[in-house]
Write an enzyme that holds these catalytic residues in place. Structure first.
Site, PDB file in Angstrom:
ATOM      1  CB  VAL A  70      -0.937   0.021   1.233  1.00 37.37           C
ATOM      2  CG1 VAL A  70      -0.147  -0.021   2.536  1.00 37.37           C
ATOM      3  CG2 VAL A  70      -1.858   1.239   1.211  1.00 37.37           C
ATOM      4  CB  THR A  71       2.196   3.694  -1.734  1.00 40.13           C
ATOM      5  OG1 THR A  71       3.028   4.828  -1.415  1.00 40.13           O
ATOM      6  CG2 THR A  71       1.625   3.866  -3.131  1.00 40.13           C
ATOM      7  CB  ALA A 133       6.943   4.734  -3.411  1.00 39.09           C
ATOM      8  CB  CYS A 164       6.270   0.351   0.831  1.00 45.37           C
ATOM      9  SG  CYS A 164       6.226   1.844  -0.189  1.00 45.37           S
TER      10      CYS A 164
END
Length: 218
Positions: A70-71, A133, A164
């Site tokens: 996830v970001t 990222a 992340c």
């Protein structure tokens, strides 16, 4: 390599356009960079676990086909989507990850910021805080998705997730390190480094083998 400066684009719109572009391209389709920013959104990669998304609140959550966890994306973050034909360029996914990371490190060095990789955690870090990222998808030898560089964004939404997939991971941004350039200036300088690294002929010298969890491919 074509460059498209798209401004502010809803994440789902950009995501669908990337998939459509990649599905339609052939052996002569030019490679492209897409430069843009997204309204606030959390995105989940194919390896994302529910436990890493804590309190999304009013921020939309979108599942994607990129690798990784996830970001968060939001205004003040530079997104560069990298849509290239790896077969035509003669290098593979691991090399693509290394080249993108090195381009970011090169750009930061030009701003007197010392940055590094972290083994097993693709992206770029300054003083152990993540400043950029990386998440990719490679389909039939062609990449899409790309990188997100924190320029001068609100970092508070990162506190609602494990960035992340790493609980407690610190995040930072260019403005925290004295960079006051405009987004177009930063984008143009970073693009120069990306083009230099991505267009360099293989083979690469090994740098630091990244994990492949941030790259989904078939």
């Amino acid at each position: 390599m074509r460059i498209r400066k798209l401004g502010h684009v809803d994440y789902q719109t950009a995501y669908t356009r990337m998939q459509t572009f990649t599905a339609a391209r052939d052996e002569v389709t030019p490679d492209e960079f897409w430069l843009l920013q997204h309204p606030p959104v959390y995105t989940l990669g194919r390896g994302a676990r529910d436990g890493h998304l804590h309190q999304p609140g009013e921020i939309p959550v979108v599942k994607t086909d990129r690798g990784g966890q996830v970001t968060y994306h939001g205004p003040g973050q530079l997104i560069v989507y990298v849509l290239i034909d790896l077969r035509r360029r003669g290098y593979g996914v691991r090399s693509l990850v290394q080249r993108i990371e090195q381009a970011l490190i090169d750009y930061l060095a030009s701003r007197s910021i010392v940055a590094s990789r972290r083994r097993g955690a693709p992206g770029v870090y300054v003083d152990n805080a993540k400043i950029a990222a990386l998440g990719l998808r490679v389909r039939n030898g062609c990449s899409y998705h790309g990188l997100a560089l924190n320029v001068d964004m609100d970092l508070a939404p990162f506190a609602r997730i494990d960035p992340c997939g790493y609980p407690g991971l610190a995040v930072t941004r260019l403005s925290d390190h004295g960079v006051t350039d405009t987004m177009p200036q930063i984008a143009d300088e970073l693009l120069g480094h990306l083009r230099g690294r991505l267009e360099a002929a293989p083979p690469d010298q090994p740098i630091l083998s990244p994990t492949m969890e941030n790259v989904a491919h078939d």
